[in-house]
Design an enzyme around this catalytic site. Structure first.
Site, PDB file in Angstrom:
ATOM      1  CE  LYS A 129      51.628  35.095  18.478  1.00  0.00           C
ATOM      2  NZ  LYS A 129      51.925  33.651  18.382  1.00  0.00           N
ATOM      3  N   GLY A 144      41.163  34.165  18.922  1.00  0.00           N
ATOM      4  CA  GLY A 144      41.694  33.168  19.841  1.00  0.00           C
ATOM      5  C   GLY A 144      40.723  32.933  20.979  1.00  0.00           C
ATOM      6  CB  SER A 145      41.129  31.200  24.180  1.00  0.00           C
ATOM      7  OG  SER A 145      42.262  31.872  24.676  1.00  0.00           O
ATOM      8  N   GLY A 148      41.795  36.811  24.899  1.00  0.00           N
ATOM      9  CA  GLY A 148      41.151  38.008  24.357  1.00  0.00           C
ATOM     10  C   GLY A 148      41.044  39.115  25.396  1.00  0.00           C
ATOM     11  CD  GLU A 200      35.413  37.780  15.088  1.00  0.00           C
ATOM     12  OE1 GLU A 200      34.702  36.900  15.609  1.00  0.00           O
ATOM     13  OE2 GLU A 200      34.959  38.703  14.413  1.00  0.00           O
ATOM     14  CB  CYS A 227      35.528  29.536  17.063  1.00  0.00           C
ATOM     15  SG  CYS A 227      35.290  30.120  15.380  1.00  0.00           S
ATOM     16  CD  GLU A 272      36.040  27.669  22.631  1.00  0.00           C
ATOM     17  OE1 GLU A 272      36.986  28.228  23.212  1.00  0.00           O
ATOM     18  OE2 GLU A 272      35.636  27.986  21.497  1.00  0.00           O
TER      19      GLU A 272
HETATM   20  P1  NAD Z   1      44.823  31.315  22.203  1.00  0.00           P
HETATM   21  O1  NAD Z   1      43.989  32.410  22.736  1.00  0.00           O
HETATM   22  O2  NAD Z   1      45.555  30.459  23.144  1.00  0.00           O
HETATM   23  O3  NAD Z   1      45.931  31.900  21.209  1.00  0.00           O
HETATM   24  C1  NAD Z   1      45.587  32.677  20.076  1.00  0.00           C
HETATM   25  C2  NAD Z   1      46.793  33.482  19.646  1.00  0.00           C
HETATM   26  O4  NAD Z   1      47.120  34.430  20.661  1.00  0.00           O
HETATM   27  C3  NAD Z   1      48.062  32.670  19.420  1.00  0.00           C
HETATM   28  O5  NAD Z   1      48.752  33.184  18.319  1.00  0.00           O
HETATM   29  C4  NAD Z   1      48.831  32.899  20.700  1.00  0.00           C
HETATM   30  O6  NAD Z   1      50.230  32.757  20.542  1.00  0.00           O
HETATM   31  C5  NAD Z   1      48.481  34.339  20.984  1.00  0.00           C
HETATM   32  N1  NAD Z   1      48.627  34.755  22.379  1.00  0.00           N
HETATM   33  C6  NAD Z   1      48.532  34.007  23.499  1.00  0.00           C
HETATM   34  N2  NAD Z   1      48.736  34.772  24.597  1.00  0.00           N
HETATM   35  C7  NAD Z   1      48.952  36.033  24.152  1.00  0.00           C
HETATM   36  C8  NAD Z   1      49.209  37.270  24.794  1.00  0.00           C
HETATM   37  N3  NAD Z   1      49.287  37.379  26.125  1.00  0.00           N
HETATM   38  N4  NAD Z   1      49.381  38.367  24.023  1.00  0.00           N
HETATM   39  C9  NAD Z   1      49.288  38.294  22.678  1.00  0.00           C
HETATM   40  N5  NAD Z   1      49.057  37.154  22.011  1.00  0.00           N
HETATM   41  C10 NAD Z   1      48.872  36.025  22.744  1.00  0.00           C
HETATM   42  O7  NAD Z   1      43.863  30.476  21.244  1.00  0.00           O
HETATM   43  P2  NAD Z   1      44.167  29.110  20.491  1.00  0.00           P
HETATM   44  O8  NAD Z   1      44.242  28.032  21.522  1.00  0.00           O
HETATM   45  O9  NAD Z   1      45.294  29.309  19.553  1.00  0.00           O
HETATM   46  O10 NAD Z   1      42.844  28.938  19.592  1.00  0.00           O
HETATM   47  C11 NAD Z   1      41.666  28.376  20.048  1.00  0.00           C
HETATM   48  C12 NAD Z   1      40.673  29.453  20.454  1.00  0.00           C
HETATM   49  O11 NAD Z   1      40.434  30.332  19.356  1.00  0.00           O
HETATM   50  C13 NAD Z   1      39.321  28.892  20.822  1.00  0.00           C
HETATM   51  O12 NAD Z   1      38.851  29.534  21.970  1.00  0.00           O
HETATM   52  C14 NAD Z   1      38.448  29.258  19.620  1.00  0.00           C
HETATM   53  O13 NAD Z   1      37.075  29.362  19.900  1.00  0.00           O
HETATM   54  C15 NAD Z   1      39.031  30.551  19.205  1.00  0.00           C
HETATM   55  N6  NAD Z   1      38.689  30.855  17.811  1.00  0.00           N
HETATM   56  C16 NAD Z   1      37.754  31.820  17.565  1.00  0.00           C
HETATM   57  C17 NAD Z   1      37.385  32.105  16.249  1.00  0.00           C
HETATM   58  C18 NAD Z   1      36.349  33.171  15.942  1.00  0.00           C
HETATM   59  O14 NAD Z   1      36.289  33.599  14.796  1.00  0.00           O
HETATM   60  N7  NAD Z   1      35.554  33.610  16.894  1.00  0.00           N
HETATM   61  C19 NAD Z   1      37.978  31.411  15.198  1.00  0.00           C
HETATM   62  C20 NAD Z   1      38.928  30.435  15.491  1.00  0.00           C
HETATM   63  C21 NAD Z   1      39.285  30.162  16.813  1.00  0.00           C
END
Ligand code: NAD
Length: 504
Positions: free
Chosen positions: A201, A254-255, A259, A276, A310, A407
């Site tokens: 997804k 993601g964030s 997470g 991550e 990130c 962040e």
């Molecule tokens: P986000 O957490 O908002 O979303 C990430 C993904 O999770 C998206 O596909 C979103 O649709 C999905 N999502 C959101 N709510 C959910 C839920 N309740 N259940 C299941 N899935 C859900 O993150 P973002 O804004 O897309 O990305 C930016 C973040 O990602 C930043 O915090 C960044 O640091 C992090 N990031 C980390 C790494 C790493 O390797 N550590 C790499 C890239 C980005």
């Protein structure tokens, strides 16, 4: 032709010619990629918009999966797991699929780069680098199926003991919007190398390249159901996916707040969950470093993808004796950026991904001012069309200020001074995040001392922001609990089974 996504016509007259494959892709309402039913609309016909961050206009439309669609996708992945076309093939054949996928990515590099650039605003030159990294990643993982070995264990007589490494099962992969296709490769590569099947997804803000990648996987003959993509909102599609009873592993990037939610939902079901998450990379420059190299490397890493990275080195710690020189060098490097249309070959700084992201970044610049930071460079949004922000350097930051702790995920660099090595170490290690850190020094002993003591799942010396498929990275604490890339990532997609035989 299916119902029109936008009219790619809006892009036909673009100053830089856009490929026909790209235009045809955005012109169609993109469907779900599930099992043998490819490019299907959602059960209820719902769609959502993809917005072009360079203009704020609608780029195209994508199917918004329902819970029922997710169930169909997971069921297809579970069936593929047991199919002779996947379960019974040799490791070498599995490897070949990954090599073929790498070749297909190379062949379609320009289309993938254009889609990424249009969909999330990444400068085309950086998008090409990303896609190059994707094929490299698939090639790297193509080397693994033939090398995932178990152990023979020394056990007491008369027994014979061994440990097998087997696929975990159906893997749910949920990715963020900042490196969409790169993150997809980080998860699909090891999952398939280890013999699993996947339901992906992508983030709703930037789903195009993951869908296109799935098309390429199909084109190279990957059996139906081995790789599926469902698109839509995290709360609906993401949660339906990670809580599905047939999913055995969840891999989320993601964030940190999301997470935590992922862990809440998936952990009680005893799935293997890897997350991550966010970061606040410390980047320490000592006076004995090659300051020009440090400034150029740091600027590259913080402005890449408009700071939406990130591992971006957002906290720059400089020794007090070189503060002014480093600020000057950074300002010079920053002045070399060309802000503009991401599809323009000259652009090195594109827009932020969304209006929401632009608002967040602007509010942090206001916070920096209120907390006493000095805006040394930039600080303002740019233009009235699209979501552009000037690269912004905040000097005189204290490590306790919010801009240094939280962040921001945009082109904002905080510059903080230190007096000696111990203070640099203490400040760098003072963060809730624990993802990465960098040191610039010519003193070998200092480099070794600090790599041991700095927090972070990855430490760079005399470079910053670089990754390679051959070495793993990942966060600890609020930055996550897992590793991506390298051998460790392959093992994360396997489960152990010990076998004890009495041969007497
Ligand atoms: P986000 O957490 O908002 O979303 C990430 C993904 O999770 C998206 O596909 C979103 O649709 C999905 N999502 C959101 N709510 C959910 C839920 N309740 N259940 C299941 N899935 C859900 O993150 P973002 O804004 O897309 O990305 C930016 C973040 O990602 C930043 O915090 C960044 O640091 C992090 N990031 C980390 C790494 C790493 O390797 N550590 C790499 C890239 C980005």
């Amino acid at each position: 032709m299916a119902e029109s996504g936008t009219g790619a016509d809006a892009y036909r007259g673009h100053c830089r010619p856009i490929g026909e494959r790209t235009l045809a892709f955005i012109d169609r309402v993109q469907g779900l990629r599930i099992g043998g039913a490819w490019d299907q609309q959602a059960k209820n016909g719902a769609t959502f918009e993809s917005i072009d961050p360079a203009t704020g206009r609608v780029l195209g439309r994508i199917a918004a999966a329902t819970v029922e669609d997710v169930d169909v996708a997971v069921t297809a992945a579970a069936a593929a797991l047991e199919s002779p076309e996947w379960r019974d093939i040799s490791p070498a054949r599995r490897a070949q699929y990954l090599f073929d996928l790498a070749d297909a990515v190379d062949e379609h590099l320009e289309t993938l780069a254009e889609l990424e650039s249009l969909d999330m605003g990444k400068p085309i030159v950086q998008a090409r680098d990303d896609i190059g990294g994707v094929s490299l990643t698939f090639r790297y993982y193509g080397g693994w199926p033939t090398k995932i070995e178990g152990d023979i264990n020394p056990v007491r007589s008369p027994f014979f003991g061994m440990t097998l490494r087997q696929p975990i099962g159906v893997c749910a992969a949920i990715t963020p919007w900042n490196f969409p296709v790169v993150m997809a490769a980080h998860k699909i590569g090891p999952a398939l190398a280890a013999g699993n099947t996947v339901v992906m997804k992508p983030a709703e803000i930037s789903s195009y390249t993951t869908l296109y990648l799935a098309d390429l996987a199909r084109e190279v003959g990957l059996p139906d159901g081995v790789l599926n993509v469902v698109t839509g909102a995290g709360r609906v599609v993401g949660e339906a996916l990670l809580s599905h009873e047939l999913v055995r592993k969840v891999s989320f990037t993601g964030s940190s707040p999301v997470g935590k939610r992922i862990l809440e939902v998936a952990s009680p079901q005893m799935k293997k969950v890897s997350v991550e998450l966010g970061g606040k990379t410390a980047n320490i420059v000592f006076p004995d470093a090659d300051l020009r190299k440090a400034a150029a490397g740091s600027a590259d890493a913080i402005w890449e993808n408009a700071g939406q990275v990130c591992i971006a080195p957002t906290r720059l710690f400089v020794h007090e004796s070189i503060e002014q020189e480093m600020l000057q060098l950074l300002a010079e490097e920053t002045a070399k950026l060309t802000l503009g249309d991401p599809l323009d070959e000259a652009t090195t700084l594109g827009p932020l991904v969304s209006e929401k992201q632009l608002d967040t970044v602007r509010s942090y610049v206001d916070i920096a001012r209120e907390e006493g930071g000095e805006i040394a460079v930039g600080g303002e949004a740019v233009g009235t069309e699209g979501f552009y922000m000037q690269p912004t350097i905040v000097a005189g930051v204290d490590n306790d200020m919010r801009v240094a702790r939280e962040e921001i995920f945009g082109p904002v660099l905080s510059v903080i001074t230190f007096r000696d090595e111990e203070e640099a170490l203490r400040l760098a290690n003072t963060s809730e995040y624990d993802l990465a850190a960098a040191i610039w020094t010519r003193d070998l002993s200092r480099a070794h001392r600090l790599t041991q003591r700095l927090r972070g799942g990855l430490v760079w010396v005399n470079t910053v922001g670089k990754l390679d498929p051959g070495i793993s990275f990942g966060g600890h604490h609020l930055s996550g609990n897992s590793r991506e890339l390298g051998r460790e990532s392959v093992l994360e997609y396997t489960k152990s089974k010990s076998v004890l035989i009495d041969p007497s």
